[in-house]
Design a protein around this motif. Structure first.
Motif, PDB file in Angstrom:
ATOM      1  N   VAL A  28       0.818  -1.210   0.000  1.00 51.70           N
ATOM      2  CA  VAL A  28       0.000   0.000   0.000  1.00 51.70           C
ATOM      3  C   VAL A  28       0.853   1.262   0.000  1.00 51.70           C
ATOM      4  CG1 VAL A  28      -0.201   0.055   2.521  1.00 51.70           C
ATOM      5  CG2 VAL A  28      -1.980   1.119   1.115  1.00 51.70           C
ATOM      6  N   TYR A  31       1.596   3.122  -3.578  1.00 49.77           N
ATOM      7  CA  TYR A  31       0.574   3.715  -4.453  1.00 49.77           C
ATOM      8  C   TYR A  31       0.683   5.236  -4.453  1.00 49.77           C
ATOM      9  CZ  TYR A  31      -1.757  -0.683  -5.474  1.00 49.77           C
ATOM     10  OH  TYR A  31      -2.040  -1.947  -5.934  1.00 49.77           O
ATOM     11  N   ALA A 188      -8.175   6.814   2.944  1.00 49.38           N
ATOM     12  CA  ALA A 188      -8.235   5.361   2.794  1.00 49.38           C
ATOM     13  C   ALA A 188      -9.630   4.818   3.100  1.00 49.38           C
ATOM     14  CB  ALA A 188      -7.205   4.695   3.701  1.00 49.38           C
ATOM     15  N   LYS A 192     -10.603   3.721  -0.341  1.00 48.85           N
ATOM     16  CA  LYS A 192      -9.925   2.430  -0.435  1.00 48.85           C
ATOM     17  C   LYS A 192     -10.574   1.429   0.509  1.00 48.85           C
ATOM     18  CE  LYS A 192      -7.089   4.321  -3.305  1.00 48.85           C
ATOM     19  NZ  LYS A 192      -7.141   3.970  -4.750  1.00 48.85           N
ATOM     20  N   SER A 215      -4.811  -4.155   0.747  1.00 52.37           N
ATOM     21  CA  SER A 215      -4.259  -3.864  -0.575  1.00 52.37           C
ATOM     22  C   SER A 215      -3.511  -5.081  -1.086  1.00 52.37           C
ATOM     23  CB  SER A 215      -3.304  -2.662  -0.494  1.00 52.37           C
ATOM     24  OG  SER A 215      -2.696  -2.396  -1.741  1.00 52.37           O
TER      25      SER A 215
END
Length: 282
Positions: A28, A31, A188, A192, A215
């Motif tokens: 993660v 990214y 997040a 995410k 992730s």
């Protein structure tokens, strides 16, 4: 293929992030959204059409640009969807156009003929086995705690602002790092796969919480906090045990990229060994 250096404003972020999604070793922290939130600045090395990539977190020290990972980025390195031999990883590291470099690579990066400056151990737990098999890795103390009904319970109901208020009440973290953590959590959780596991006392009072991000088939324990009662009742362990139980027999790995003594004392984790590379004096 030629390894190219690309400045931040020239990066095709869609292609870059898509490479990470296809990568067998991405985490993660690599990214683009995460690097934007955690770094002062970052550039990129690429090979081919973003087939292999290596993000470079930049920090100015005494007026000199250096490649250095901030505290919120414990692991980076070279990422690819294709075979990644040590020769290629070494070529990328040698291609970094800065005299001062301080990087901790991911566990599937291996350097060849370069001096390693240590190893960072990252605790990991495979969640593919059934829960009954996984708890065999628990310490004797942890297995004694599990059957006890002390009235605590785990939920996913705490908001970011509640988590940070609780964390500050325990005087955990500096103001700057807490502000950065708030931004990461907000992004997040909104965009995410991320969430907060909160633990409550029998009086329905928050005593501990853990923030995790999912992730690339990996669940990263990013931050956790407990108050004195939570410590006494093993709140963090109860939160993570809940996650393990509800995600057993899934293609996931739980990883602890940041130290968590309260948890590592309760579970006998396996470990990834991540090489540290350093060049220069800064």
């Amino acid at each position: 293929m030629e390894i190219k250096y690309i400045k931040n404003e020239e990066i095709n972020r869609l292609r870059y992030d898509n490479t990470l999604k296809r990568s067998f070793n991405a985490n993660v922290f690599a990214y683009s959204w995460y690097l934007d939130l955690a770094c002062d600045e970052w550039d990129l090395l690429i090979e081919g059409d973003y087939e292999t990539v290596c993000p470079l977190p930049l920090k100015k020290t005494m007026g000199i640009n250096t490649v250095k990972q901030p505290s919120r980025i414990p692991l980076l390195g070279v990422f690819s969807s294709k075979h990644l031999p040590s020769e290629k990883v070494t070529s990328f590291i040698k291609a970094i156009p800065y005299k001062h470099v301080n990087l901790t690579l991911n566990h599937l990066n291996r350097l060849q003929n370069l001096r390693i400056k240590g190893i960072r151990k990252v605790a990991v737990l495979d969640l593919i086995p059934p829960y009954e098999k996984t708890i065999a890795k628990y310490s004797e103390k942890a297995r004694e705690i599990l059957p006890q009904n002390d009235g605590t319970f785990v939920m996913r109901s705490v908001r970011t602002d509640e988590y940070m208020f609780f964390k500050r009440s325990q005087k955990k973290g500096s103001t700057i790092l807490n502000m950065q953590l708030t931004r990461i959590m907000n992004y997040a959780i909104r965009y995410k796969s991320a969430g907060i596991y909160s633990v409550y006392s029998p009086r329905n009072e928050l005593i501990g919480a853990a923030f995790l991000i999912k992730s690339n088939n990996r669940v990263f324990l990013f931050d956790c906090v407990e108050n004195p009662e939570g410590h006494k009742r093993h709140a963090i362990f109860r939160a993570i045990n809940h996650l393990i139980e509800t995600n057993s027999e899934s293609n996931l790995t739980l990883e602890l990229p940041f130290e968590c003594k309260a948890l590592e004392q309760m579970i006998n984790f396996d470990h990834h060994h991540c090489q540290k590379y350093k060049k220069g004096i800064l």
